[in-house]
Design a protein around this motif. Structure first.
Motif, PDB file in Angstrom:
ATOM      1  N   MET A  82     -14.819   4.409  -4.783  1.00  0.00           N
ATOM      2  CA  MET A  82     -16.249   4.114  -4.914  1.00  0.00           C
ATOM      3  C   MET A  82     -16.513   2.615  -4.770  1.00  0.00           C
ATOM      4  O   MET A  82     -17.519   2.212  -4.205  1.00  0.00           O
ATOM      5  CB  MET A  82     -16.783   4.631  -6.251  1.00  0.00           C
ATOM      6  CG  MET A  82     -16.837   6.135  -6.338  1.00  0.00           C
ATOM      7  SD  MET A  82     -17.849   6.882  -5.060  1.00  0.00           S
ATOM      8  CE  MET A  82     -19.437   6.204  -5.454  1.00  0.00           C
ATOM      9  N   LEU A  83     -15.602   1.787  -5.261  1.00  0.00           N
ATOM     10  CA  LEU A  83     -15.717   0.342  -5.098  1.00  0.00           C
ATOM     11  C   LEU A  83     -15.699  -0.028  -3.626  1.00  0.00           C
ATOM     12  O   LEU A  83     -16.552  -0.784  -3.149  1.00  0.00           O
ATOM     13  CB  LEU A  83     -14.582  -0.361  -5.843  1.00  0.00           C
ATOM     14  CG  LEU A  83     -14.447  -1.864  -5.638  1.00  0.00           C
ATOM     15  CD1 LEU A  83     -15.536  -2.590  -6.402  1.00  0.00           C
ATOM     16  CD2 LEU A  83     -13.087  -2.331  -6.091  1.00  0.00           C
ATOM     17  N   GLY A  84     -14.746   0.523  -2.887  1.00  0.00           N
ATOM     18  CA  GLY A  84     -14.648   0.224  -1.462  1.00  0.00           C
ATOM     19  C   GLY A  84     -15.821   0.754  -0.671  1.00  0.00           C
ATOM     20  O   GLY A  84     -16.345   0.080   0.223  1.00  0.00           O
ATOM     21  N   ILE A  90      -2.972  -7.176  -1.783  1.00  0.00           N
ATOM     22  CA  ILE A  90      -2.403  -6.974  -3.113  1.00  0.00           C
ATOM     23  C   ILE A  90      -1.369  -5.858  -3.090  1.00  0.00           C
ATOM     24  O   ILE A  90      -0.292  -5.979  -3.686  1.00  0.00           O
ATOM     25  CB  ILE A  90      -3.523  -6.683  -4.143  1.00  0.00           C
ATOM     26  CG1 ILE A  90      -4.404  -7.919  -4.325  1.00  0.00           C
ATOM     27  CG2 ILE A  90      -2.945  -6.244  -5.481  1.00  0.00           C
ATOM     28  CD1 ILE A  90      -5.671  -7.660  -5.103  1.00  0.00           C
ATOM     29  N   SER A  91      -1.670  -4.781  -2.383  1.00  0.00           N
ATOM     30  CA  SER A  91      -0.729  -3.675  -2.281  1.00  0.00           C
ATOM     31  C   SER A  91       0.566  -4.097  -1.590  1.00  0.00           C
ATOM     32  O   SER A  91       1.663  -3.760  -2.046  1.00  0.00           O
ATOM     33  CB  SER A  91      -1.379  -2.515  -1.516  1.00  0.00           C
ATOM     34  OG  SER A  91      -0.489  -1.461  -1.341  1.00  0.00           O
ATOM     35  N   GLY A  92       0.454  -4.844  -0.505  1.00  0.00           N
ATOM     36  CA  GLY A  92       1.647  -5.328   0.187  1.00  0.00           C
ATOM     37  C   GLY A  92       2.460  -6.281  -0.663  1.00  0.00           C
ATOM     38  O   GLY A  92       3.697  -6.188  -0.712  1.00  0.00           O
ATOM     39  N   LEU A 151      -3.360   1.267  -2.154  1.00  0.00           N
ATOM     40  CA  LEU A 151      -3.209   1.682  -0.766  1.00  0.00           C
ATOM     41  C   LEU A 151      -3.881   3.027  -0.518  1.00  0.00           C
ATOM     42  O   LEU A 151      -4.552   3.212   0.502  1.00  0.00           O
ATOM     43  CB  LEU A 151      -1.728   1.748  -0.400  1.00  0.00           C
ATOM     44  CG  LEU A 151      -1.406   2.082   1.050  1.00  0.00           C
ATOM     45  CD1 LEU A 151      -1.943   0.994   1.974  1.00  0.00           C
ATOM     46  CD2 LEU A 151       0.084   2.238   1.228  1.00  0.00           C
ATOM     47  N   THR A 152      -3.741   3.955  -1.451  1.00  0.00           N
ATOM     48  CA  THR A 152      -4.381   5.264  -1.307  1.00  0.00           C
ATOM     49  C   THR A 152      -5.892   5.140  -1.291  1.00  0.00           C
ATOM     50  O   THR A 152      -6.568   5.740  -0.447  1.00  0.00           O
ATOM     51  CB  THR A 152      -3.944   6.201  -2.450  1.00  0.00           C
ATOM     52  OG1 THR A 152      -2.525   6.299  -2.449  1.00  0.00           O
ATOM     53  CG2 THR A 152      -4.555   7.572  -2.304  1.00  0.00           C
ATOM     54  N   ALA A 153      -6.442   4.345  -2.193  1.00  0.00           N
ATOM     55  CA  ALA A 153      -7.893   4.151  -2.225  1.00  0.00           C
ATOM     56  C   ALA A 153      -8.380   3.512  -0.937  1.00  0.00           C
ATOM     57  O   ALA A 153      -9.415   3.914  -0.376  1.00  0.00           O
ATOM     58  CB  ALA A 153      -8.279   3.294  -3.424  1.00  0.00           C
ATOM     59  N   CYS A 154      -7.648   2.540  -0.425  1.00  0.00           N
ATOM     60  CA  CYS A 154      -8.025   1.870   0.818  1.00  0.00           C
ATOM     61  C   CYS A 154      -8.000   2.843   1.997  1.00  0.00           C
ATOM     62  O   CYS A 154      -8.907   2.851   2.829  1.00  0.00           O
ATOM     63  CB  CYS A 154      -7.089   0.691   1.071  1.00  0.00           C
ATOM     64  SG  CYS A 154      -7.478  -0.236   2.554  1.00  0.00           S
ATOM     65  N   LEU A 155      -6.974   3.673   2.061  1.00  0.00           N
ATOM     66  CA  LEU A 155      -6.875   4.628   3.164  1.00  0.00           C
ATOM     67  C   LEU A 155      -7.962   5.698   3.099  1.00  0.00           C
ATOM     68  O   LEU A 155      -8.481   6.118   4.137  1.00  0.00           O
ATOM     69  CB  LEU A 155      -5.492   5.271   3.172  1.00  0.00           C
ATOM     70  CG  LEU A 155      -4.342   4.348   3.551  1.00  0.00           C
ATOM     71  CD1 LEU A 155      -3.013   5.084   3.441  1.00  0.00           C
ATOM     72  CD2 LEU A 155      -4.527   3.786   4.943  1.00  0.00           C
ATOM     73  N   VAL A 156      -8.327   6.131   1.899  1.00  0.00           N
ATOM     74  CA  VAL A 156      -9.401   7.111   1.765  1.00  0.00           C
ATOM     75  C   VAL A 156     -10.730   6.509   2.200  1.00  0.00           C
ATOM     76  O   VAL A 156     -11.514   7.148   2.917  1.00  0.00           O
ATOM     77  CB  VAL A 156      -9.468   7.651   0.315  1.00  0.00           C
ATOM     78  CG1 VAL A 156     -10.707   8.489   0.105  1.00  0.00           C
ATOM     79  CG2 VAL A 156      -8.233   8.445  -0.014  1.00  0.00           C
ATOM     80  N   VAL A 157     -11.002   5.271   1.811  1.00  0.00           N
ATOM     81  CA  VAL A 157     -12.242   4.609   2.235  1.00  0.00           C
ATOM     82  C   VAL A 157     -12.269   4.456   3.755  1.00  0.00           C
ATOM     83  O   VAL A 157     -13.286   4.729   4.397  1.00  0.00           O
ATOM     84  CB  VAL A 157     -12.401   3.227   1.546  1.00  0.00           C
ATOM     85  CG1 VAL A 157     -13.540   2.441   2.155  1.00  0.00           C
ATOM     86  CG2 VAL A 157     -12.636   3.409   0.067  1.00  0.00           C
ATOM     87  N   CYS A 158     -11.153   4.037   4.338  1.00  0.00           N
ATOM     88  CA  CYS A 158     -11.092   3.895   5.800  1.00  0.00           C
ATOM     89  C   CYS A 158     -11.306   5.233   6.485  1.00  0.00           C
ATOM     90  O   CYS A 158     -12.006   5.313   7.507  1.00  0.00           O
ATOM     91  CB  CYS A 158      -9.753   3.299   6.223  1.00  0.00           C
ATOM     92  SG  CYS A 158      -9.575   1.570   5.822  1.00  0.00           S
ATOM     93  N   GLY A 191     -15.096  -5.263   4.309  1.00  0.00           N
ATOM     94  CA  GLY A 191     -13.825  -5.628   4.929  1.00  0.00           C
ATOM     95  C   GLY A 191     -13.001  -6.548   4.057  1.00  0.00           C
ATOM     96  O   GLY A 191     -11.771  -6.433   4.004  1.00  0.00           O
ATOM     97  N   SER A 192     -13.661  -7.463   3.359  1.00  0.00           N
ATOM     98  CA  SER A 192     -12.907  -8.369   2.486  1.00  0.00           C
ATOM     99  C   SER A 192     -12.319  -7.624   1.290  1.00  0.00           C
ATOM    100  O   SER A 192     -11.196  -7.913   0.864  1.00  0.00           O
ATOM    101  CB  SER A 192     -13.785  -9.539   2.032  1.00  0.00           C
ATOM    102  OG  SER A 192     -14.870  -9.062   1.268  1.00  0.00           O
ATOM    103  N   ILE A 193     -13.027  -6.635   0.759  1.00  0.00           N
ATOM    104  CA  ILE A 193     -12.488  -5.869  -0.363  1.00  0.00           C
ATOM    105  C   ILE A 193     -11.318  -5.000   0.101  1.00  0.00           C
ATOM    106  O   ILE A 193     -10.276  -4.938  -0.559  1.00  0.00           O
ATOM    107  CB  ILE A 193     -13.592  -5.036  -1.038  1.00  0.00           C
ATOM    108  CG1 ILE A 193     -14.491  -5.974  -1.843  1.00  0.00           C
ATOM    109  CG2 ILE A 193     -13.011  -3.940  -1.930  1.00  0.00           C
ATOM    110  CD1 ILE A 193     -15.608  -5.332  -2.578  1.00  0.00           C
ATOM    111  N   LEU A 194     -11.445  -4.359   1.256  1.00  0.00           N
ATOM    112  CA  LEU A 194     -10.339  -3.549   1.760  1.00  0.00           C
ATOM    113  C   LEU A 194      -9.142  -4.421   2.141  1.00  0.00           C
ATOM    114  O   LEU A 194      -7.992  -4.034   1.924  1.00  0.00           O
ATOM    115  CB  LEU A 194     -10.786  -2.713   2.961  1.00  0.00           C
ATOM    116  CG  LEU A 194     -11.761  -1.579   2.655  1.00  0.00           C
ATOM    117  CD1 LEU A 194     -12.027  -0.766   3.914  1.00  0.00           C
ATOM    118  CD2 LEU A 194     -11.263  -0.695   1.546  1.00  0.00           C
ATOM    119  N   THR A 195      -9.410  -5.611   2.671  1.00  0.00           N
ATOM    120  CA  THR A 195      -8.322  -6.540   2.976  1.00  0.00           C
ATOM    121  C   THR A 195      -7.632  -6.993   1.698  1.00  0.00           C
ATOM    122  O   THR A 195      -6.401  -7.103   1.655  1.00  0.00           O
ATOM    123  CB  THR A 195      -8.860  -7.750   3.757  1.00  0.00           C
ATOM    124  OG1 THR A 195      -9.516  -7.286   4.939  1.00  0.00           O
ATOM    125  CG2 THR A 195      -7.752  -8.702   4.130  1.00  0.00           C
ATOM    126  N   ALA A 196      -8.409  -7.239   0.652  1.00  0.00           N
ATOM    127  CA  ALA A 196      -7.819  -7.616  -0.638  1.00  0.00           C
ATOM    128  C   ALA A 196      -6.954  -6.478  -1.184  1.00  0.00           C
ATOM    129  O   ALA A 196      -5.859  -6.720  -1.707  1.00  0.00           O
ATOM    130  CB  ALA A 196      -8.910  -7.980  -1.641  1.00  0.00           C
TER     131      ALA A 196
END
Length: 148
Positions: free
Chosen positions: A19-21, A120-122, A70-77, A111-116
């Motif tokens: 939801m944040l992303g 952080i995940s990496g 990473l999971t949250a980022c991939l779901v948002v994408c 994009g900046s939140i997903l990049t963050a």
């Protein structure tokens, strides 16, 4: 039972970070409403992340946090790519309101939140690998010492 509740809290964290992303891409809200929603989802997500890690007694916390982000980022994408691939699709938001592609226009914040999330995940994944490798070397040395 502890692991079950930890997984449940981890799923709540993924939903909060999702939801944040997703909220970060919305451009039709006022700035105050958008940032207050972003802070709310971030705070709730961090609290539940801490509870989930505490239930696991902070074992492999770097890896668990990295996989959650990473999971949250991939779901948002995935949701954003689906919306962009089919611009006529409607997304049901809170209070029964309907959103479409025209509502998702703030690509800088999103994009900046997903990049963050990805950075952080990496970082946490690499750090987990290095710490695990060091712990393996230490236990190998302990075994050698015990044999002597």
């Amino acid at each position: 039972m502890r692991n079950f509740f930890s997984i449940v809290f981890c799923l709540v964290v993924i939903i909060c970070f999702y939801m944040l992303g997703l909220t970060s891409f919305i451009s039709t809200q006022t700035t105050v409403d958008k940032w207050s929603a972003l802070l709310f989802f971030a705070a709730i997500g961090l609290v539940f992340l801490f509870i989930s890690l505490a239930l696991k007694r902070f074992k492999n916390w770097r890896l668990n946090t990295a996989l959650t982000l990473l999971t949250a980022c991939l779901v948002v994408c995935g949701v954003l790519f689906t919306i962009m691939a089919m611009p006529d699709i409607l997304v049901i938001a809170g209070n029964g309101s309907v959103m479409s592609l025209k509502d998702f226009g703030d690509y800088i914040t999103g994009g900046s939140i997903l990049t963050a999330f990805l950075i952080i995940s990496g970082f946490l994944s690499i750090r987990h690998y290095k710490v695990t490798e060091l712990n393996d070397k230490i236990s190998a040395l302990k075994q050698r010492i015990q044999r002597l």
